[in-house]
Design an enzyme around this catalytic site. Sequence first.
Site, PDB file in Angstrom:
ATOM      1  CG  MET A  32      -1.830  -1.245   1.217  1.00  0.00           C
ATOM      2  SD  MET A  32      -3.372  -1.000   2.101  1.00  0.00           S
ATOM      3  CE  MET A  32      -2.791  -0.503   3.687  1.00  0.00           C
ATOM      4  N   GLY A  33       2.160   1.072  -0.366  1.00  0.00           N
ATOM      5  CA  GLY A  33       3.058   2.219  -0.478  1.00  0.00           C
ATOM      6  C   GLY A  33       3.619   2.658   0.857  1.00  0.00           C
ATOM      7  N   GLY A  38      10.830  -2.914   5.615  1.00  0.00           N
ATOM      8  CA  GLY A  38      10.044  -4.154   5.603  1.00  0.00           C
ATOM      9  C   GLY A  38       9.672  -4.518   4.172  1.00  0.00           C
ATOM     10  CG  HIS A  39       6.885  -2.066   2.131  1.00  0.00           C
ATOM     11  ND1 HIS A  39       6.807  -0.902   2.842  1.00  0.00           N
ATOM     12  CD2 HIS A  39       5.659  -2.633   2.205  1.00  0.00           C
ATOM     13  CE1 HIS A  39       5.590  -0.755   3.331  1.00  0.00           C
ATOM     14  NE2 HIS A  39       4.872  -1.798   2.967  1.00  0.00           N
ATOM     15  CD  GLN A 153       5.145 -15.073   9.904  1.00  0.00           C
ATOM     16  OE1 GLN A 153       5.211 -15.752   8.888  1.00  0.00           O
ATOM     17  NE2 GLN A 153       4.219 -15.265  10.840  1.00  0.00           N
ATOM     18  CG  ASP A 155       0.485  -7.217   7.730  1.00  0.00           C
ATOM     19  OD1 ASP A 155      -0.423  -6.478   8.098  1.00  0.00           O
ATOM     20  OD2 ASP A 155       1.638  -6.809   7.498  1.00  0.00           O
ATOM     21  CB  VAL A 181      12.173  -5.691   8.467  1.00  0.00           C
ATOM     22  CG1 VAL A 181      13.326  -4.708   8.604  1.00  0.00           C
ATOM     23  CG2 VAL A 181      12.466  -6.695   7.360  1.00  0.00           C
ATOM     24  CB  SER A 190       4.028  -0.649  10.761  1.00  0.00           C
ATOM     25  OG  SER A 190       2.780  -0.099  10.417  1.00  0.00           O
TER      26      SER A 190
HETATM   27  N1  LIG Z   1       8.190  -4.841   9.233  1.00  0.00           N
HETATM   28  C1  LIG Z   1       7.864  -5.606   8.220  1.00  0.00           C
HETATM   29  N2  LIG Z   1       8.592  -6.726   7.970  1.00  0.00           N
HETATM   30  C2  LIG Z   1       8.273  -7.528   6.947  1.00  0.00           C
HETATM   31  N3  LIG Z   1       7.249  -7.318   6.115  1.00  0.00           N
HETATM   32  C3  LIG Z   1       6.492  -6.228   6.306  1.00  0.00           C
HETATM   33  C4  LIG Z   1       6.760  -5.327   7.363  1.00  0.00           C
HETATM   34  N4  LIG Z   1       5.848  -4.347   7.299  1.00  0.00           N
HETATM   35  C5  LIG Z   1       5.039  -4.620   6.266  1.00  0.00           C
HETATM   36  N5  LIG Z   1       5.424  -5.746   5.651  1.00  0.00           N
HETATM   37  C6  LIG Z   1       4.766  -6.410   4.534  1.00  0.00           C
HETATM   38  O1  LIG Z   1       4.684  -5.560   3.420  1.00  0.00           O
HETATM   39  C7  LIG Z   1       3.508  -5.868   2.672  1.00  0.00           C
HETATM   40  C8  LIG Z   1       2.742  -4.617   2.436  1.00  0.00           C
HETATM   41  O2  LIG Z   1       2.336  -4.122   3.679  1.00  0.00           O
HETATM   42  P1  LIG Z   1       1.743  -2.684   3.901  1.00  0.00           P
HETATM   43  O3  LIG Z   1       1.937  -1.882   2.682  1.00  0.00           O
HETATM   44  O4  LIG Z   1       0.417  -2.787   4.536  1.00  0.00           O
HETATM   45  O5  LIG Z   1       2.773  -2.083   4.936  1.00  0.00           O
HETATM   46  P2  LIG Z   1       2.681  -2.014   6.460  1.00  0.00           P
HETATM   47  O6  LIG Z   1       3.849  -1.251   6.917  1.00  0.00           O
HETATM   48  O7  LIG Z   1       2.388  -3.367   7.007  1.00  0.00           O
HETATM   49  O8  LIG Z   1       1.427  -1.128   6.678  1.00  0.00           O
HETATM   50  P3  LIG Z   1       0.555  -1.096   7.948  1.00  0.00           P
HETATM   51  O9  LIG Z   1       1.296  -1.711   9.085  1.00  0.00           O
HETATM   52  O10 LIG Z   1       0.364   0.338   8.083  1.00  0.00           O
HETATM   53  O11 LIG Z   1      -0.655  -1.890   7.576  1.00  0.00           O
HETATM   54  C9  LIG Z   1       2.719  -6.876   3.504  1.00  0.00           C
HETATM   55  O12 LIG Z   1       2.964  -8.171   2.987  1.00  0.00           O
HETATM   56  C10 LIG Z   1       3.324  -6.709   4.864  1.00  0.00           C
HETATM   57  O13 LIG Z   1       3.226  -7.873   5.655  1.00  0.00           O
HETATM   58  C1  LIG Z   2      -1.573  -7.065   0.780  1.00  0.00           C
HETATM   59  C2  LIG Z   2      -2.092  -5.662   0.693  1.00  0.00           C
HETATM   60  C3  LIG Z   2      -1.188  -4.837  -0.214  1.00  0.00           C
HETATM   61  C4  LIG Z   2      -3.466  -5.710   0.022  1.00  0.00           C
HETATM   62  O1  LIG Z   2      -4.015  -4.436  -0.061  1.00  0.00           O
HETATM   63  C5  LIG Z   2      -2.211  -5.015   2.079  1.00  0.00           C
HETATM   64  O2  LIG Z   2      -3.136  -5.668   2.850  1.00  0.00           O
HETATM   65  C6  LIG Z   2      -0.895  -4.897   2.766  1.00  0.00           C
HETATM   66  O3  LIG Z   2      -0.215  -3.946   2.469  1.00  0.00           O
HETATM   67  O4  LIG Z   2      -0.539  -5.738   3.599  1.00  0.00           O
HETATM   68  N1  BAL Z   3      -0.961  -4.292   6.386  1.00  0.00           N
HETATM   69  C1  BAL Z   3      -2.334  -4.652   6.236  1.00  0.00           C
HETATM   70  C2  BAL Z   3      -3.077  -3.587   5.569  1.00  0.00           C
HETATM   71  C3  BAL Z   3      -4.026  -2.852   6.446  1.00  0.00           C
HETATM   72  O1  BAL Z   3      -3.788  -2.740   7.656  1.00  0.00           O
HETATM   73  O2  BAL Z   3      -5.012  -2.369   5.925  1.00  0.00           O
END
Ligand SMILES: Nc1ncnc2c1ncn2[C@@H]1O[C@H](COP(=O)(O)OP(=O)(O)OP(=O)(O)O)[C@@H](O)[C@H]1O
Ligand SMILES: CC(C)(CO)[C@@H](O)C(=O)[O-]
Ligand code: BAL
Length: 513
Positions: A32-33, A38-39, A153, A155, A181, A190
Amino acid sequence: MGTFHHVNTIVGLQTALSHLTPPRTIGFVPTMGALHRGHQSLIERARQDCDVVVVSIFINPLQFAPHEDLERYPRSLTADLQLCRDLGVDIVFTPSVHELYPHGLDGLTTVDPPKQLTSGLCGRSRPGHFRGVATVVLKLLHIIQPDRAYFGQKDAQQLAIIRRCVADLNLDVEIIACPIVRDSDGLALSSRNQYLSERERATALALSQALQLATQAFRNGCVTAAILRQQVTSHLQQFPDLRLDYAELVHPDTLAPLEQVDTVGLLAIAAWVGNTRLIDNCLLDRRLGILAIDGPAGAGKSTVTRQAAHALGLQYLDTGAMYRAATWWCLQHHIDLTDEVAVVEAVAQCRIRLDSRDPNQPSQVWLNDQDITAAIRSLEVTQRVSQVAALPGVRRLMVQQQRQMGAQGGVAAEGRDIGTHVFPEAGVKIFLTASSQERAKRRWQELQEQGQQEITYEDLLQQIIERDTADQQRACAPFRKAADAIEVCTDNLSIADVIDKIVHLYRSRYPQA
Ligand SMILES: Nc1ncnc2c1ncn2[C@@H]1O[C@H](COP(=O)(O)OP(=O)(O)OP(=O)(O)O)[C@@H](O)[C@H]1O
Ligand SMILES: CC(C)(CO)[C@@H](O)C(=O)[O-]
Ligand code: BAL
């Protein structure tokens, strides 16, 4: 691929994909940008594993409830695109809401994952959330048709749900989980961490600290859910600014609540810090990890793996014997090995069982309960096995059986794509090599000992060279070293030296072995 594409439309994306010359594997990272490390770890993993990397950036309205943070969710497209370029991403897909949902969100065809997976944990306070996630992820998987898709992992519930939807709807994609991460102080990265004030961020550290305490208790032998949860809640109670949503121990695949960790448990937390809802988790795993040993034919893999497995108390999963069994079955049934459909249909009938407890004997093999231990080692099978094993459908069928055999961990497997494909999450990966001359010599000696003297060293050398080339070039599971594998060349090492080395590497990761 070379050219970087930033596309907003499905047609643009599919045009970019259609310009790729096959064979190529596509890795997909949905996000979701507001990209962070982590991404980045997901993208880097996809870059290592695949020829082409596609990242989507889409803030999916369908997964936000009306009172949630859709409007203020962080957006940083310019920086995200630059990061993707820097990481060697090939295509970034940033569709508009209209592009993905041209008929609007009302009355949309959606993916409804099983209630058992969506009703607990985050699903309790975010009703409808996982329907939104599953719908958009499955749409993206259909549009992109990747070979692998990468999820964090962090989520963990999302990961379990996506795995299940992909299985239930027979999507041909591998879901790869990547570890959480964290910042150096332990906070799980996050995008929502941006909402935290300095003070809230300090409070948010309580989540990872609580999980650390529970992990320590688990390492000291505590496996009971009530006690592990107590560790978490009593730590979090010390922070009046933090409101716990849940702290639960569940099975990481089924998400069913656990009373204790028998094999593996997911200890998951969600909590509010101010207006920000944060999640974190850890896996508590009693299983021994998988030892994956890959390398070219004749590198000594089977001897070494069998004996290392024995020394470590692991089950030796003789994948080579499984492909031989499948080949033997086809030969028995006079299947034309050039008729791929007939071969696959025949192999689908094979239920293989292995027993490799005696490291000094070849694995015992049963096929549909018939003992075929000796039969699969005939010259005819040896000459045909590579042809059968190279068929994509055969590999799919065998990999399914291998994953079932490895599901509880504690398995050592050898082959040519164990660490890259069969068990990409193996705890220890070894790439075992030897020169082709050395391998031909070893195979020749083996055949001499079996009384098969008609084949010459030169023929074997030629066969080995041809097989290596075919294995590296084939479209299905081409032979390559996993990025995280440790290379061990056996030319100037005794078997005992090689085994010692591998046993040591494994024990440094799994001291309980
Ligand atoms: N700290 C992290 N370590 C590993 N993977 C991550 C981490 N944060 C996010 N991801 C992964 O990145 C992908 C996209 O996640 P997303 O864009 O929702 O970011 P996010 O930082 O998890 O956002 P939010 O926590 O605000 O929902 C998902 O598969 C998520 O599990
Ligand atoms: C997998 C995903 C991109 C679907 O919108 C979102 O849930 C996220 O960022 O984890
Ligand atoms: N990382 C999961 C996306 C959400 O919280 O909507």
